[in-house]
Scaffold this active site. Sequence first.
Site, PDB file in Angstrom:
ATOM      1  N   SER A 240       0.848  -1.189   0.000  1.00 21.01           N
ATOM      2  CA  SER A 240       0.000   0.000   0.000  1.00 21.01           C
ATOM      3  C   SER A 240       0.880   1.234   0.000  1.00 21.01           C
ATOM      4  CB  SER A 240      -0.905  -0.006   1.229  1.00 21.01           C
ATOM      5  OG  SER A 240      -0.112   0.232   2.374  1.00 21.01           O
ATOM      6  N   LYS A 241       0.232   2.366  -0.069  1.00 23.26           N
ATOM      7  CA  LYS A 241       0.952   3.640  -0.180  1.00 23.26           C
ATOM      8  C   LYS A 241       2.020   3.815   0.885  1.00 23.26           C
ATOM      9  CE  LYS A 241      -1.574   7.160  -2.605  1.00 23.26           C
ATOM     10  NZ  LYS A 241      -2.931   7.616  -2.451  1.00 23.26           N
ATOM     11  N   ARG A 242       1.723   3.322   2.084  1.00 20.78           N
ATOM     12  CA  ARG A 242       2.694   3.586   3.149  1.00 20.78           C
ATOM     13  C   ARG A 242       4.015   2.819   2.940  1.00 20.78           C
ATOM     14  NH1 ARG A 242       2.411  -0.630   6.949  1.00 20.78           N
ATOM     15  NH2 ARG A 242       0.665  -1.941   6.340  1.00 20.78           N
ATOM     16  N   GLY A 244       5.437   2.672  -0.031  1.00 19.25           N
ATOM     17  CA  GLY A 244       6.153   3.359  -1.105  1.00 19.25           C
ATOM     18  C   GLY A 244       5.226   3.548  -2.282  1.00 19.25           C
TER      19      GLY A 244
END
Length: 469
Positions: A240-242, A244
Amino acid sequence: MSVIVRFAPSPTGYLHIGSARTALFNWLYARHHQGKMLLRIEDTDRARSTREAVDAIYKGLEWLGIDWDETPVHQFERMQRHVEVAQELLAIGMAYPCYCTPEELDEMRKEARAKGQPIRYDSRWRDRSPDEAPPGAQPVIRFKAPQKGNTVIHDLVQGEVHVSNYQLDDMIILRADGTPTYNLSVVVDDHDMGITHIIRGDDHLTNTFRQFQVYQAMGWKIPHFAHIPLIHGQDGAKLSKRHGALGIEAYRDMGYLPEALRNYLLRLGWSHGNHEIISTKEAIEWFDLDHVGKSPARFDFIKLANLNGHYIREMKNDDLLNLLIPFMEKKRLTLNPEALDLLKRGMNGLKQRAKTLVELADNALFYVTIPNLDEGAQKILDIEGLELLKLMEGYLSSFPETRWTEKNLEDYARKIAEEKNLKLGKLVQPLRAVLTGKTVSPSVFEILHILGKDKSLKRLQKYISSNIN
Ligand code: GLU
């Protein structure tokens, strides 16, 4: 039978890194079997399917070097055909109109929740006559799913997977407004496109059971399925976004080469012995579904960066320079022919150290502009460092320009170091600090040579004169 696969992304605004891997696996499978790779844009969500979102998919694939055969199919344009198949299912008694009200459905949901059971529609209109329909009500059309037994899929990656049919309720295939639903459209498209192998993320496995039943109901040939595990982050959670960047264009902007990313994505969940560096030719020759792992692969940025460094080192200097230019220009630098020449000549040394094009641009900066000194460089230029710098400036000034080559300069510096009883590194480190602004760089002698006597000395003198107390 010749192989026909497809990549079927839904436009989301970017090409997701996981989707890119799915595309790659499909592409390799098609090319390995000399089959076809088709592209289908699943654009039925009209709000998300903007021109830019669709273009992001095309651009992402092109950048990665993944091509496709034939004109891409746009799912939305095939809606009439999907409706037609729903009507056919109605006609053969494999679908039925359902007049359940939202309140009734809500009731079913609540009841299931209270009993701790999975939420499922109870098929109450399955055998009811449409004569009983409330006047004026618009029904949805539901698929008559088998109620007994199991649905079994022989997945080429997951092995045999099955679900008890009781768990799958009669799904809606046409909404009350007459539009088809996803699981119907996918089956109709895959069938009409002649898809022989469906290779996609294992998050679609539950859809597959339902889709499988539609194939059966229509009496259509069922394709092979291969569900590949999703990509996870280092912590084992779904990427997920967290963790990268998710979009492929972000990797391009971070300075990864498409060859490196492709090699990395290939190895993420697939292996061929101990091979890490795999050319496209080898990938096409070796790719199969037998060696796709069953468990999720973890995205490893360090490994990707190392692989990228490898591809940077392997690249021809001219090609690398072309890729480097936009990254240099992002730093608001205009590159005149002289600057381009310096970069080109410095490339051999520069490319040994950079893991991304962003890093390469940073490291190359000193060739085209007078660099600012980083903290390490400033430390080197303490009182002693400045003295050594002055000493070397003197020696270099008297060194003839006609002999100004890397080798001669190195021999010269060695002699001076010997005379002064200093280590070579100690003697030349202040030069490096002023010339490059850093403590790590290509060989100082290479840099002196490429910059030339005049430019090198000017830089040293400028620093010295502005640091005289
Ligand atoms: N459109 C789906 C997605 O982007 C893929 C559907 C499929 O491969 O069947 O996840």
